[in-house]
Design an enzyme around this catalytic site. Structure first.
Site, PDB file in Angstrom:
ATOM      1  N   ASP A   1       0.847  -1.198   0.000  1.00  0.00           N
ATOM      2  CA  ASP A   1       0.000   0.000   0.000  1.00  0.00           C
ATOM      3  C   ASP A   1       0.881   1.246   0.000  1.00  0.00           C
ATOM      4  OD1 ASP A   1       0.772  -0.635   2.693  1.00  0.00           O
ATOM      5  OD2 ASP A   1      -0.759   0.718   3.475  1.00  0.00           O
TER       6      ASP A   1
ATOM      7  N   GLU B   1      -0.003  -0.776   5.895  1.00  0.00           N
ATOM      8  CA  GLU B   1       1.098  -0.238   6.700  1.00  0.00           C
ATOM      9  C   GLU B   1       0.961   1.255   6.842  1.00  0.00           C
ATOM     10  OE1 GLU B   1       5.033   1.186   7.989  1.00  0.00           O
ATOM     11  OE2 GLU B   1       3.944   1.747   6.189  1.00  0.00           O
ATOM     12  N   GLU B   2       0.567   1.913   5.755  1.00  0.00           N
ATOM     13  CA  GLU B   2       0.493   3.377   5.751  1.00  0.00           C
ATOM     14  C   GLU B   2      -0.764   3.881   6.448  1.00  0.00           C
ATOM     15  OE1 GLU B   2       2.995   4.977   5.022  1.00  0.00           O
ATOM     16  OE2 GLU B   2       4.071   4.193   3.293  1.00  0.00           O
TER      17      GLU B   2
END
Ligand code: ZN
Length: 385
Positions: A74, A140-141
């Site tokens: 991502d 993750e972001e």
């Protein structure tokens, strides 16, 4: 199907996988790894109040040692697309530079690791002398609740055991090979609250003003160092980020003042010991007169360090071989999924040069992609030697 790092990176960059969307990114990896003989699992995780997220776990080999490449497909949003000199999901190459959101953070890193592993397998009869896996998340972001944390639990329940892990986050500061991240500081936020007594500014003896009192406490907490740091870490640091009274009147002494702060802390502290330390410093600075306390925010970010040793030596040697540089073993900067992986095995971060991450015109040198691929390949050669 092209299996060089640049082609893989371009295929990934052309998927607009802004968290929580996958947009086909994991499919690119699935195809490459399946045809190289990996057993590939696609796992979707859910949690109430957040979007479902796709994740991928792939492994080849059944024996130890087991090295894992971890990362995220991502990306953060591109921002104003018109401001990009190349469209953010184009994967354009101009003058030896590959452009796109995620070029360095971290589709480029993932592409280099996949290309390196495919090269390594091709040169070694299609099987590692141990096991290689990929642990790739699409979360993750964002808030990172349906990503690496759950994927690691899922893998542990299946009996997966990792010996070492490399996260391909952009660790280098200026040039390929200048920095390996071997740990991270922890992060803890809180709010300092000072209670006074509201009153008229003309009759201060009937009130108690929390404004000068919170200033006293802020000064005290900002001036005393938390520690001196150590060989792996810089000193821990407390930063105040805002002071709030919320008072719109000029003739009223407010009842309460608040100040928010964040602490980045090293392995001299745990979250619990750090909270105790700050609470006791607040009590000491407040004395008998000032009424103050701290409201702590929940945090899952402890500090960690993978102490220099055989594993870091392996990576350092591979980096030196390709770049001629001896990397700095560093623990600075923000947090990454390595903070979760460290509960399962020693983990380091090494990827591309981070300069343009999260910026307009994010890009990497194509030459750096090739260097990173060679470095990962060199790590595998040494790791399984
Ligand atoms: Zn990243």
């Amino acid at each position: 199907m092209s299996t060089d790092a640049l082609s893989i990176a371009q295929d990934l960059l052309r998927c607009p996988s802004v968290t929580p969307a996958d947009a086909g990114a994991l499919g690119v990896l699935d195809k490459l790894l399946t045809s190289a003989g990996f057993t590939v699992h696609r796992v979707t995780f859910s949690e109430e109040g957040s979007a479902d997220i796709e994740n991928l776990y792939a492994r080849i080999g059944t024996s130890a040692p087991h090295i894992c490449f971890a990362g995220h497909t991502d990306v953060v949003p591109p921002g104003e697309e018109a401001a990009w000199s190349h469209p953010p999901f184009s994967g354009d190459v101009t003058d030896g530079l590959l452009y796109g959101r995620g070029a360095v953070d971290m589709k480029g890193g993932i592409a280099a690791s996949v290309a390196a592993v495919l090269d390594y397998l091709a040169a070694n009869g299609g099987q590692p002398k141990g096991s290689i896996s990929f642990l790739i998340t699409g979360d993750e972001e964002g808030i990172a609740v349906n990503g690496t944390v759950k994927l690691l639990q899922w893998a542990a329940e299946r009996g997966e055991k990792f010996d070492h892990c490399i996260v391909g986050e952009p660790s280098n500061v200026e040039e390929m090979g200048d920095t390996i991240k071997i740990g991270r500081r922890g992060s803890q936020s809180g709010t300092l609250v000072v209670d006074g007594v509201q009153g008229h500014v003309a009759y201060p003896h009937r009130a108690s003003n929390p404004v000068p009192d919170i200033a006293t406490l802020i000064t005290a907490l900002s001036s005393d160092p938390l520690d001196q740091g150590n060989a792996q870490f810089q000193p821990s640091n407390l930063e105040f980020t805002s002071v709030d009274v919320g008072n719109t009147a000029s003739n009223v002494i407010p009842a309460q003042a608040r100040a928010r702060f964040n602490i980045r802390f090293n392995d001299h502290h745990t979250q619990a010991s750090l909270r105790d330390l700050i609470d006791s410093r607040v009590a000491a600075a407040a004395g008998n007169r000032i009424r103050a306390h701290v409201i702590w925010e929940p945090s899952n970010s402890d500090s960690f360090v993978t102490k220099p040793g055989a594993f870091t030596d392996t990576v350092v040697a591979a980096i030196k071989d390709v770049t001629g540089r001896t990397p700095d073993l560093n623990t600075g900067g923000g947090t990454s999924d390595a903070r979760f992986i460290k509960n399962y095995c020693p983990v380091i971060e090494f990827g591309l040069v981070g300069q343009t991450m999260h910026q307009i015109d994010e890009h990497t040198k194509v030459a750096d992609l090739d260097k990173l691929t060679q470095i990962y390949h060199g790590v595998l050669d040494r790791y399984f030697a």
